[in-house]
Scaffold this motif. Structure first.
Motif, PDB file in Angstrom:
ATOM      1  N   ILE A 146       0.085  -0.798   0.021  1.00  0.00           N
ATOM      2  CA  ILE A 146      -0.082   0.138   0.293  1.00  0.00           C
ATOM      3  C   ILE A 146       1.130   0.994   0.699  1.00  0.00           C
ATOM      4  O   ILE A 146       0.781   2.234  -0.901  1.00  0.00           O
ATOM      5  CB  ILE A 146      -0.869  -0.249   0.988  1.00  0.00           C
ATOM      6  N   THR A 147       2.120   1.391   0.900  1.00  0.00           N
ATOM      7  CA  THR A 147       3.020   2.360   0.926  1.00  0.00           C
ATOM      8  C   THR A 147       3.450   2.521  -0.864  1.00  0.00           C
ATOM      9  O   THR A 147       3.046   3.858  -0.885  1.00  0.00           O
ATOM     10  CB  THR A 147       4.251   1.754   1.899  1.00  0.00           C
ATOM     11  N   LEU A 148       4.186   1.259  -0.831  1.00  0.00           N
ATOM     12  CA  LEU A 148       4.513   1.631  -2.336  1.00  0.00           C
ATOM     13  C   LEU A 148       3.609   1.852  -3.427  1.00  0.00           C
ATOM     14  O   LEU A 148       3.525   2.740  -4.345  1.00  0.00           O
ATOM     15  CB  LEU A 148       5.336   0.515  -3.049  1.00  0.00           C
ATOM     16  N   PHE A 149       2.265   2.055  -3.444  1.00  0.00           N
ATOM     17  CA  PHE A 149       0.962   2.608  -3.656  1.00  0.00           C
ATOM     18  C   PHE A 149       1.540   3.987  -3.880  1.00  0.00           C
ATOM     19  O   PHE A 149       1.409   4.594  -5.102  1.00  0.00           O
ATOM     20  CB  PHE A 149      -0.499   1.693  -4.273  1.00  0.00           C
ATOM     21  N   TRP A 150       1.156   4.325  -2.687  1.00  0.00           N
ATOM     22  CA  TRP A 150       1.306   6.048  -2.672  1.00  0.00           C
ATOM     23  C   TRP A 150       2.144   6.314  -2.977  1.00  0.00           C
ATOM     24  O   TRP A 150       2.396   7.470  -3.011  1.00  0.00           O
ATOM     25  CB  TRP A 150       0.329   6.061  -1.406  1.00  0.00           C
ATOM     26  N   LEU A 151       3.783   5.894  -2.817  1.00  0.00           N
ATOM     27  CA  LEU A 151       4.563   6.226  -3.559  1.00  0.00           C
ATOM     28  C   LEU A 151       4.915   7.076  -5.297  1.00  0.00           C
ATOM     29  O   LEU A 151       4.625   8.535  -5.610  1.00  0.00           O
ATOM     30  CB  LEU A 151       6.188   5.712  -3.050  1.00  0.00           C
ATOM     31  N   ALA A 152       3.744   5.293  -5.843  1.00  0.00           N
ATOM     32  CA  ALA A 152       3.870   5.879  -7.475  1.00  0.00           C
ATOM     33  C   ALA A 152       2.552   7.149  -6.987  1.00  0.00           C
ATOM     34  O   ALA A 152       2.468   7.698  -8.437  1.00  0.00           O
ATOM     35  CB  ALA A 152       3.462   4.544  -7.480  1.00  0.00           C
ATOM     36  N   MET A 153       1.558   7.265  -6.361  1.00  0.00           N
ATOM     37  CA  MET A 153       0.740   7.819  -6.229  1.00  0.00           C
ATOM     38  C   MET A 153       2.016   8.993  -6.707  1.00  0.00           C
ATOM     39  O   MET A 153       0.705  10.452  -7.039  1.00  0.00           O
ATOM     40  CB  MET A 153      -0.659   8.074  -5.614  1.00  0.00           C
ATOM     41  N   HIS A 154       2.414   9.011  -5.518  1.00  0.00           N
ATOM     42  CA  HIS A 154       2.938  10.571  -5.081  1.00  0.00           C
ATOM     43  C   HIS A 154       4.133  11.477  -6.052  1.00  0.00           C
ATOM     44  O   HIS A 154       3.030  12.716  -6.661  1.00  0.00           O
ATOM     45  CB  HIS A 154       3.568  10.863  -3.969  1.00  0.00           C
ATOM     46  N   TYR A 155       4.065  10.495  -6.735  1.00  0.00           N
ATOM     47  CA  TYR A 155       5.424  11.319  -8.332  1.00  0.00           C
ATOM     48  C   TYR A 155       3.741  11.830  -9.528  1.00  0.00           C
ATOM     49  O   TYR A 155       4.364  12.976  -9.929  1.00  0.00           O
ATOM     50  CB  TYR A 155       5.787   9.225  -9.020  1.00  0.00           C
ATOM     51  N   ILE A 156       3.372  10.580  -9.777  1.00  0.00           N
ATOM     52  CA  ILE A 156       2.830  10.790 -10.320  1.00  0.00           C
ATOM     53  C   ILE A 156       1.401  12.331 -10.234  1.00  0.00           C
ATOM     54  O   ILE A 156       1.397  13.352 -10.740  1.00  0.00           O
ATOM     55  CB  ILE A 156       1.395   9.686 -10.674  1.00  0.00           C
ATOM     56  N   THR A 157       1.047  12.433  -8.953  1.00  0.00           N
ATOM     57  CA  THR A 157       0.330  13.902  -8.490  1.00  0.00           C
ATOM     58  C   THR A 157       1.683  15.299  -8.939  1.00  0.00           C
ATOM     59  O   THR A 157       1.452  16.298  -9.087  1.00  0.00           O
ATOM     60  CB  THR A 157      -0.351  13.368  -7.357  1.00  0.00           C
ATOM     61  N   THR A 158       2.618  14.703  -8.064  1.00  0.00           N
ATOM     62  CA  THR A 158       3.743  15.621  -8.380  1.00  0.00           C
ATOM     63  C   THR A 158       3.861  15.635  -9.906  1.00  0.00           C
ATOM     64  O   THR A 158       4.531  17.619 -10.183  1.00  0.00           O
ATOM     65  CB  THR A 158       5.106  15.434  -6.790  1.00  0.00           C
ATOM     66  N   LYS A 159       4.514  15.255  -9.862  1.00  0.00           N
ATOM     67  CA  LYS A 159       5.036  15.787 -11.742  1.00  0.00           C
ATOM     68  C   LYS A 159       4.114  16.510 -12.465  1.00  0.00           C
ATOM     69  O   LYS A 159       4.481  17.182 -12.919  1.00  0.00           O
ATOM     70  CB  LYS A 159       5.100  13.685 -12.450  1.00  0.00           C
ATOM     71  N   PHE A 160       2.535  16.174 -12.560  1.00  0.00           N
ATOM     72  CA  PHE A 160       1.617  16.678 -13.338  1.00  0.00           C
ATOM     73  C   PHE A 160       0.680  17.639 -12.539  1.00  0.00           C
ATOM     74  O   PHE A 160      -0.020  17.915 -12.789  1.00  0.00           O
ATOM     75  CB  PHE A 160       1.044  15.882 -14.104  1.00  0.00           C
ATOM     76  N   ASN A 161       1.153  18.419 -11.108  1.00  0.00           N
ATOM     77  CA  ASN A 161       0.777  19.338 -10.329  1.00  0.00           C
ATOM     78  C   ASN A 161      -0.762  18.318 -10.577  1.00  0.00           C
ATOM     79  O   ASN A 161      -1.390  19.695 -10.525  1.00  0.00           O
ATOM     80  CB  ASN A 161       0.827  20.124 -11.028  1.00  0.00           C
ATOM     81  N   ILE A 162      -1.383  17.965 -10.134  1.00  0.00           N
ATOM     82  CA  ILE A 162      -2.297  17.234  -9.908  1.00  0.00           C
ATOM     83  C   ILE A 162      -3.210  17.632  -8.759  1.00  0.00           C
ATOM     84  O   ILE A 162      -4.422  18.180  -8.741  1.00  0.00           O
ATOM     85  CB  ILE A 162      -3.467  15.716 -10.181  1.00  0.00           C
ATOM     86  N   LEU A 163      -2.752  17.928  -8.202  1.00  0.00           N
ATOM     87  CA  LEU A 163      -2.822  18.223  -6.557  1.00  0.00           C
ATOM     88  C   LEU A 163      -3.295  19.956  -5.802  1.00  0.00           C
ATOM     89  O   LEU A 163      -3.067  20.251  -5.159  1.00  0.00           O
ATOM     90  CB  LEU A 163      -2.649  17.272  -5.156  1.00  0.00           C
ATOM     91  N   GLY A 164      -2.698  20.723  -7.076  1.00  0.00           N
ATOM     92  CA  GLY A 164      -1.658  21.791  -7.079  1.00  0.00           C
ATOM     93  C   GLY A 164      -0.762  22.491  -5.622  1.00  0.00           C
ATOM     94  O   GLY A 164      -0.710  23.264  -5.087  1.00  0.00           O
ATOM     95  N   GLY A 165      -0.129  21.762  -5.938  1.00  0.00           N
ATOM     96  CA  GLY A 165       0.797  22.135  -4.916  1.00  0.00           C
ATOM     97  C   GLY A 165       1.251  21.170  -3.348  1.00  0.00           C
ATOM     98  O   GLY A 165       1.745  21.469  -2.188  1.00  0.00           O
ATOM     99  N   SER A 166      -0.469  20.458  -3.084  1.00  0.00           N
ATOM    100  CA  SER A 166      -0.531  19.575  -2.189  1.00  0.00           C
ATOM    101  C   SER A 166       0.223  18.391  -2.793  1.00  0.00           C
ATOM    102  O   SER A 166       0.581  17.462  -3.562  1.00  0.00           O
ATOM    103  CB  SER A 166      -1.795  19.538  -1.621  1.00  0.00           C
ATOM    104  N   ASP A 167       0.401  17.427  -1.496  1.00  0.00           N
ATOM    105  CA  ASP A 167       0.677  16.846  -0.768  1.00  0.00           C
ATOM    106  C   ASP A 167      -0.610  15.264  -0.715  1.00  0.00           C
ATOM    107  O   ASP A 167      -1.404  15.504  -0.609  1.00  0.00           O
ATOM    108  CB  ASP A 167       2.329  15.624  -0.402  1.00  0.00           C
ATOM    109  N   VAL A 168      -0.177  14.028  -1.229  1.00  0.00           N
ATOM    110  CA  VAL A 168      -0.832  13.571  -1.269  1.00  0.00           C
ATOM    111  C   VAL A 168      -1.385  12.738   0.232  1.00  0.00           C
ATOM    112  O   VAL A 168      -2.225  12.379   1.104  1.00  0.00           O
ATOM    113  CB  VAL A 168      -0.216  10.824  -1.696  1.00  0.00           C
ATOM    114  N   SER A 169      -0.656  12.920   1.139  1.00  0.00           N
ATOM    115  CA  SER A 169      -1.182  12.576   2.845  1.00  0.00           C
ATOM    116  C   SER A 169      -2.111  13.865   3.145  1.00  0.00           C
ATOM    117  O   SER A 169      -2.025  13.428   4.469  1.00  0.00           O
ATOM    118  CB  SER A 169       0.486  13.291   3.530  1.00  0.00           C
TER     119      SER A 169
END
Length: 440
Positions: free
Chosen positions: A337-360
């Protein structure tokens, strides 16, 4: 689990202190002083207000911890207070969202500071790769030896306190302590200084983690409450010492002007040019210690749910490895589950999906809102007279609820707040329906 007494009071304390104190405190002084218009006293006051959530929350949960040493921490508290459905929902929330997103982001931060330390090209891909390696190493340590993981937590916590103590004490010795009590009426009357709560409030997150290992703690009904009472006060003292110390040494104007570079500036002035690198090493150890403490908590939670038949394939997940003396499948699920969220953090950061926020940030605010259920239960026990102390049974839970509402208010300032709450609610609903089906 076959070995119940792997951890003592010291490990419980270092889990809380080590998880709560990460890298944020080193680099938030400038943001706080900007919010208070350079007023040190108001910044310190903001720390105390933000600490309501952790101090009174810990004091309140300590009452529940003193009543049970069953696995799961908040899961067992919610089960005893309400029903299996709420306990299952809270457990799934922590397993699938709260803990793994925090670990993923914290390990990513390890990658950031490792690049700074070695002067590497700080690409997102390299930072994520280093974060991945850090994640795997931390989980491997926890899988191979629970005692080693506890020892690492103890050592990391003591190491991370060193720069806070040195810089804080040096500030009081060489700075101007009188500047810390200066306050002007316009600054205090203006509500803008309360915005300092935003960079502070999440610096107190993670205190609940020690309860996840309660079933492996010696004399848990005594040691867990002591840790929950002592640790938050220690964290607040360290935060105030560091913030006030560095502020009166450099001066608010210098800190605001230099922004995050003020940390390197104070280290260089106090200890010489070599100290900047040393400080980065301290920060890396500090962040890694936070990740380790969170991992110690998360790894046990699928097991804690499975023994209550609140997790898929419960029989396998709750099984104990004879060789390692741990619920191995629980650890591996936590890692996945942690590795999944690490991958999601990469995607959201790479493409600025969360507008500067992080998945946590998806789960941190709601975590405190859910804890209100536990605080209300303690308040009910106080009203019924089962907790005889007026302070413990009424005052503490009321202030704990207030602390959670403060964090809710801060979290609501994020423009994506509705999205976060909606996403978290879906997980809670799925968990509750799973429980209903499992008991049908």
């Amino acid at each position: 689990m076959t070995s119940k007494n792997k951890y003592g009071l010291l490990t419980c304390i270092t889990m809380i202190v080590g998880v709560v104190i990460g890298s944020g405190i080193f680099f938030k002084s400038d943001d706080i002083l900007v919010a208070t218009n350079g007023n040190i006293f108001l910044g310190a006051l903001a720390f105390c207000i933000a600490a309501i959530s952790i101090i009174f929350g810990s004091l309140t949960v300590a009452e529940l911890a003193a009543r049970t040493d069953k696995p799961g921490g908040p899961i067992s508290y919610a089960e005893d207070a309400y029903n299996g459905g709420i306990a299952c929902a809270l457990g799934w929330f922590q397993v699938f969202l709260y803990y793994p997103t925090l670990i993923a982001v914290v390990c990513y931060v390890v990658g950031i500071y490792t690049c700074i330390l070695f002067g590497l090209s700080a690409t997102l891909e390299l930072q994520i790769l280093i974060g991945l390696i850090a994640t795997l190493i931390i989980f491997l340590i926890n899988i191979l030896s629970a005692k080693l993981a506890g020892l690492c937590q103890n050592v990391a916590t003591f190491i991370k306190l060193i720069p806070l103590l040195l810089i804080g004490m040096a500030g009081f010795i060489f700075g101007d302590p009188s500047s810390a009590i200066e306050i002007t009426t316009p600054e205090f009357q203006s509500a803008t200084w309360l915005s300092a709560l935003i960079p502070i409030v999440f610096a107190f997150d993670g205190w609940i983690v020690s309860t996840a290992i309660s079933h492996e703690v010696k004399n848990a009904k005594r040691n867990i409450p002591i840790a929950l009472i002592f640790s938050p006060l220690l964290v607040l003292i360290m935060y105030l010492l560091y913030f006030i110390g560095i502020s009166i040494y450099l001066g608010p104007e210098t800190i605001i002007a230099t922004k995050d570079a003020h940390v390197e500036l104070v280290a260089t002035q106090l200890f010489g040019p070599w100290s900047a690198k040393a400080l980065i090493i301290f920060v890396i150890i500090s962040v890694a210690g936070t990740a380790n403490g969170l991992t110690m908590g998360l790894s046990r939670l699928p097991y804690s749910l499975a023994i209550r038949n609140m997790f898929p394939n419960a029989k396998k997940v709750s099984s104990i490895s004879k060789r390692l003396d741990i619920p191995l499948y629980s650890y591996l699920i936590a890692l996945g589950i942690t590795l999944f969220w690490l991958a999601m953090h990469y995607i959201t950061t790479k493409f600025n999906i969360l507008g500067g926020s992080d998945v946590s940030e998806i789960s941190t605010t709601l975590n405190y809102v859910l804890f209100i259920l536990l605080y209300v239960h303690v308040l009910r026990l106080g009203i019924k007279g089962e907790i005889k102390s007026f302070w413990k049974g009424k005052v503490n839970p009321i202030f704990a609820i207030l602390g959670s509402l403060i964090i809710l208010y801060v979290g609501m300032q994020n423009p994506l707040f509705i999205f976060y709450i909606s996403f978290c609610s879906i997980i809670l609903i799925i968990a509750y329906r799973f429980w209903k089906k499992s008991v049908a």
